[in-house]
Each structure stands twice: as C-alpha cells, then as structure tokens.
Design a protein around this motif. Structure first.
Motif, PDB file in Angstrom:
ATOM      1  N   ARG A  66       7.266  60.214  -6.486  1.00  0.00           N
ATOM      2  CA  ARG A  66       7.236  60.909  -5.208  1.00  0.00           C
ATOM      3  C   ARG A  66       7.807  62.312  -5.369  1.00  0.00           C
ATOM      4  N   VAL A  85       5.238  64.052  -0.380  1.00  0.00           N
ATOM      5  CA  VAL A  85       6.062  63.711   0.777  1.00  0.00           C
ATOM      6  C   VAL A  85       6.475  65.028   1.426  1.00  0.00           C
ATOM      7  N   GLY A  90      12.286  57.075   0.319  1.00  0.00           N
ATOM      8  CA  GLY A  90      11.217  57.195  -0.668  1.00  0.00           C
ATOM      9  C   GLY A  90      11.682  57.203  -2.098  1.00  0.00           C
ATOM     10  N   MET A 141       2.917  60.216   1.474  1.00  0.00           N
ATOM     11  CA  MET A 141       3.836  59.451   2.313  1.00  0.00           C
ATOM     12  C   MET A 141       4.172  60.353   3.488  1.00  0.00           C
ATOM     13  N   ALA A 179       7.903  55.571   7.237  1.00  0.00           N
ATOM     14  CA  ALA A 179       7.088  56.201   6.199  1.00  0.00           C
ATOM     15  C   ALA A 179       5.718  55.538   6.161  1.00  0.00           C
TER      16      ALA A 179
END
Length: 537
Positions: A90, A116, A134, A192, A204
């Motif tokens: 991420r 993200v 995350g 996300m 999320a």
C-alpha cells in the motif's frame, strides 16, 4: 517486474458469503482475467493515436498523453527499482488536485501497488488511523502537506518511508521512460478508498482493476458521454472517488483533458478558470453550484456544456437556480465510495424534476423493505443495488450491513415511480418520525432553500418527549439577513405554506456554516453531536 506479492489486503477481504454479487451484462463490461487498469486508460490512448492530445494541464503547464505516460513509467521505475516495492504494497498519496498527484497515483497503480489517496485536510491523528488500518509502509506527499504526515510517522512505526512528489520527480528523471506494467489480475486490488465519514468512523473500501474500468464503461459511457474534445474541471479531490473518476479516470477513457485549478476555489475563481481554460465539463457539489449561480448570472461561460452534481443530494431548488442562471440542466447522480461511482443518474431530456434519475446501464436497483423484498412504485424503502462494482471493505464487520444476499445497501431511503425514476428521501438514519409521520430531511431542506433569505441549510430530527422527534433545521442566512425570532417565524410559516404543515421545522438554529467533509458532504452526525451537547447543558 517482481513476482513477489504482498497478501495483506487479499487476506483481509470479506468472506465469500459477504461479498457483493457482480453482474457484467453489457458487452463493454467483458474484461480479460489479466488486466492492468492504467494500461487500458493510459497506454491504450497512445495506441489509439491520442499521444499528442493534452491530458493534464494547469495554469503553468500542459502534458500530452505521451508525456504523461513517460513520467508515469519513470516514477513507477523509482517505486520498484529504487524503493523496492512489490505488488500489493500500500502507498499513501497525500496531495491536492495537481498534475504531480495524478501522475503519482497512476504510477502506483500501474506498478501493481495499492493506491491509498488521503484528503489534503486530514491531520496527523486521522492520517495515523489510515496508516494503521492499511498497514501502509510508504507514502508520497506534496511538500506543503508534509508536516502532519511526518507527525503521523512518529506515531506509526510501520510507515518507514515518506517521499515528496518533488523528490520522486527528481529521482524519476534518471530513469528510462519504458516500464512494463505489473502483471495484475482483474480482481487484484488497485485502490483503497476511505469513506468520507458522513456517519462517523471512516471505513476502507477496496476496488479492483476491473472495478475502475467497469466504472468507466457505465455512467460515463451512457450518461456523461464525454468526448476527446472535452476539458474537465472541478472541485472534488482525487482522494474522493467522485473526484478520481470525474477528474482523472473518466476523461482518460474518453481521450479528453483535465484542468487542475489552484486550491481554494471561490465561485468567482471557478467561473473565471472555466473561461480561461475553455472548460466544457464541470464537476462539483450542489452547495458550490448554488454559490456559483449568483456569479454565473452576470458572467457567461460559453464553452461550458455539461455540469455534474454529486457527492450529496441535489435539492431541486438548486437545480432550478443553476438552470435559470446558465441555461444548463445539472446532471445529478448518486454513487458511493463503496460502489466507486455513480449508479443512478439521468441527463438532458431524461431529467425528471425532483428525481435523481434512472438506474445507470450496467447496474440494477430496487426499493425494498426491511426484509429485502421489492416494494411497489411509490413506496418509501431502502435502496438496494447490484452491478459490475460492489462493496468490499477491508477487515470490517460492517460489511454484513452493507452487503446482504449479494445486494449493496448504500444506506439511503428512496421512492421509485412507475417509470423507473428514483426520488431520494433521506439517509436511512435521517428519516424523521414525528408524531407518527415520516418526514424526509432533504424535502424540508429543499423547501427552505427556496426562500430568498436562506443560503444553506440542513435538517435533522431532534428528540422530543411529546412527539418522539421534531424537525430541526440548521440555517445559514444570506449576508443581508438578520438571525432573530422574526426570521425564524418567517421561515417556519414559509415551509408550512409550501409542504405539509407537520413537516415544518419546529426548531431553527442559525449557524455561520455547516459541517462538511473535505469532499463537500454534509456531516449530519456532527449536527447531531452539536444538538446533543446543547441539550445536555
């Protein structure tokens, strides 16, 4: 490209029985099992001869599709070769709407990473929640927004690497401009998206490479109908799925261009920028259109042809005000972060007064009772939707509430008429039951907005011993109005004269502004908190 895969997100997907049902009924929704969304949206434009068309522009520069592809490939090489990221990692992206933010986002997803994006106004505590949820190890950030992220980094040992957009660009200059895309499956997670928090703690929502392309082939293809000659401008942040779609992905699918305006847009500067850029499509929230209308009456926008309203309910009073000022019929739509984008909408001659629209081709929608049974036309019930996209929360018990028997429940109360038009009533938890009557807050809001003294308003239910609940309105008056008892009575009598008297706001509180998320959505839970604090004194 590395064959290593980070399975953090994959292992925290909803259980199979809690996953949404996906349908791919249209020919344009038939995608291969192996799919990289950025290859289809960016590289494919070069193949199709759009390389020299301008994709991204602002007040200082313009970049063609070919130039954007080169920069995306160079940045992707930095992420993979220098930083050592692997598929599934991420990456937090922190920036406003800018060319740097757009290119970084595209590079992250093309490299097989999970983007993200965070709202620019988030502070350290909120960023900490995102990073922890995350388990994000790397971040790319605009220099001006670095301070809060660095503070969050001290609280989150998992966040090991923060790189500014400027540093990423500098390192990218040393890289080759060819970069094979990561080999990704259609159902690999590409982004996300954290919900904007209108009802409290954000969640999320996960979206795949196929979700992104499916969204491009539904509402944009059948309702928006942008062309390669369009120039899109707007206010929704790229960190908001409304903004990501409307201000980047959908224009790319059409071979069109995006103009990123400077931050802090006012109604005047938005209209001036539309005229300077020659913008043809505008995307923003209903509140901003209402504020722009007064300026638009005296400042024509000759290039503007489509105006999209989303992010929150569009009052009919605002629709008519904008049409009177510009001659343009607003394209309304309802979508959800969980569904990625708009699934009910109508445009042009298909618009029906008071309705959001019909279900977008590719989706199915129905109004149901508490047990999920379809209700007849004219009945108030819960909205249920299925289509080529659906809710997939990361490690979230509220998945079971959003997805039931494969259908998505966005949390809205609707009425559908016999012709298939959907009329928004309220959020499920915003329906006010007063003395046995059901009152939809947006209906009262729309009525109040028709009064010349009202700039903005929001309506919620307030606990009452006698009636169970009463209708309460928070009202922002126009600058020349006096917030006194006489004005309250005037507004109450106005509502009584326009709609059923039991719907009038028995309590009116004048406020300087309404609490909104960064994407412009009204935060009704904060209004409830405000009145709870007030009554507890």
């Amino acid at each position: 490209m590395t064959t290593q895969i980070d399975r953090f997100v994959h292992d925290r997907m909803p259980a199979p029985e809690d996953m949404p049902q996906l349908i791919f009924e249209l020919p344009e929704l038939q995608f291969p099992d192996q799919l990289n969304a950025i290859v289809e949206l960016l590289d494919r434009n070069i193949v199709n001869g759009n390389g020299q068309r301008i994709l991204l522009r602002d007040a200082r520069q313009s970049l063609t599709y070919s130039e954007v592809l080169d920069q995306v490939n160079q940045r992707a090489r930095v992420l993979i070769e220098d930083i050592g990221l692997i598929s599934g990692n991420r990456v937090l992206l922190r920036g406003g709407n800018s060319i740097d933010m757009a290119i970084a986002w595209l590079a992250v997803v093309k490299a097989g990473l999970v983007a993200v994006a965070s709202m620019p106004l988030l502070r350290a505590r909120e960023l900490t929640d995102v990073v922890r949820k995350g388990q994000i190890s790397h971040a790319l950030c605009a220099t001006a927004l670095l301070a809060d992220l660095q503070t969050a980094q001290t609280l989150c040992p998992v966040l090991t690497n923060v790189l500014t957009f400027d540093a990423l660009a500098a390192a990218a200059q040393l890289k080759r401009t060819d970069c094979p895309a990561a080999i990704t499956d259609a159902d690999d997670i590409a982004l996300m998206a954290f919900t904007s928090g209108t009802t409290g703690a954000p969640k999320a929502a996960l979206h795949t490479h196929r979700d992104l392309l499916a969204a491009c082939e539904t509402w944009p293809r059948h309702v928006l109908k942008a062309t390669a000659d369009d120039i899109v401008i707007g206010s929704p942040p790229l960190a908001f799925t409304f903004g990501l779609g409307g201000m980047l992905l959908f224009p790319m699918r059409a071979g069109a261009s995006v103009y990123f305006a400077d931050a802090g847009l006012s109604p005047e500067s938005m209209i001036n920028t539309i005229n300077t850029a020659g913008a043809t499509i505008c995307c923003t929230a209903p509140t901003f259109y209402r504020r722009m209308a007064a300026v638009a009456e005296t400042t024509p926008m000759p290039t503007l042809r489509i105006c999209v309203s989303a992010g929150e309910g569009l009052p009919d009073a605002t629709r008519q005000l904008w049409k009177q000022a510009t001659g343009i019929e607003l394209v309304d739509g309802i979508g959800a972060t969980e569904m990625f984008h708009i699934f009910i909408s109508s445009a042009g001659s298909e618009v029906r007064r008071g309705a959001i629209g019909k279900v977008v081709p590719g989706y199915r929608a129905q109004v149901v009772d508490d047990e999920g049974n379809p209700l007849p036309p004219g009945s108030v019930g819960k909205l249920a939707v299925i289509g080529p996209t659906g809710c997939k929360y990361l490690d979230e018990p509220r998945q079971k509430k959003y997805v039931k028997n494969g259908w998505n429940y966005p949390g809205d109360a609707f009425v559908m008429d016999a012709d298939g038009y959907f009329f928004y009533q309220a959020r499920d938890d915003d329906m006010i039951i007063t003395a046995g009557y059901n009152v939809a807050g947006p209906e009262v809001e729309n009525c109040l907005l028709q009064h010349q003294a009202v700039a903005e308003c929001a309506v919620i239910g307030r606990a009452d011993e006698e009636r169970g609940m009463i209708v309460k309105a928070f009202v922002v008056l126009k600058v020349d109005q006096v917030a006194d008892v006489a004005t309250k009575v005037m507004l109450q009598e106005f509502v009584k004269a326009q709609i059923a008297p039991y719907k009038y706001p028995r309590h009116i509180e004048f406020v300087a502004s309404l609490p909104r998320t960064e994407s412009g959505k009204l935060q009704r839970h904060r209004l409830r908190q405000m009145q709870t604090a007030d009554t507890s004194k």
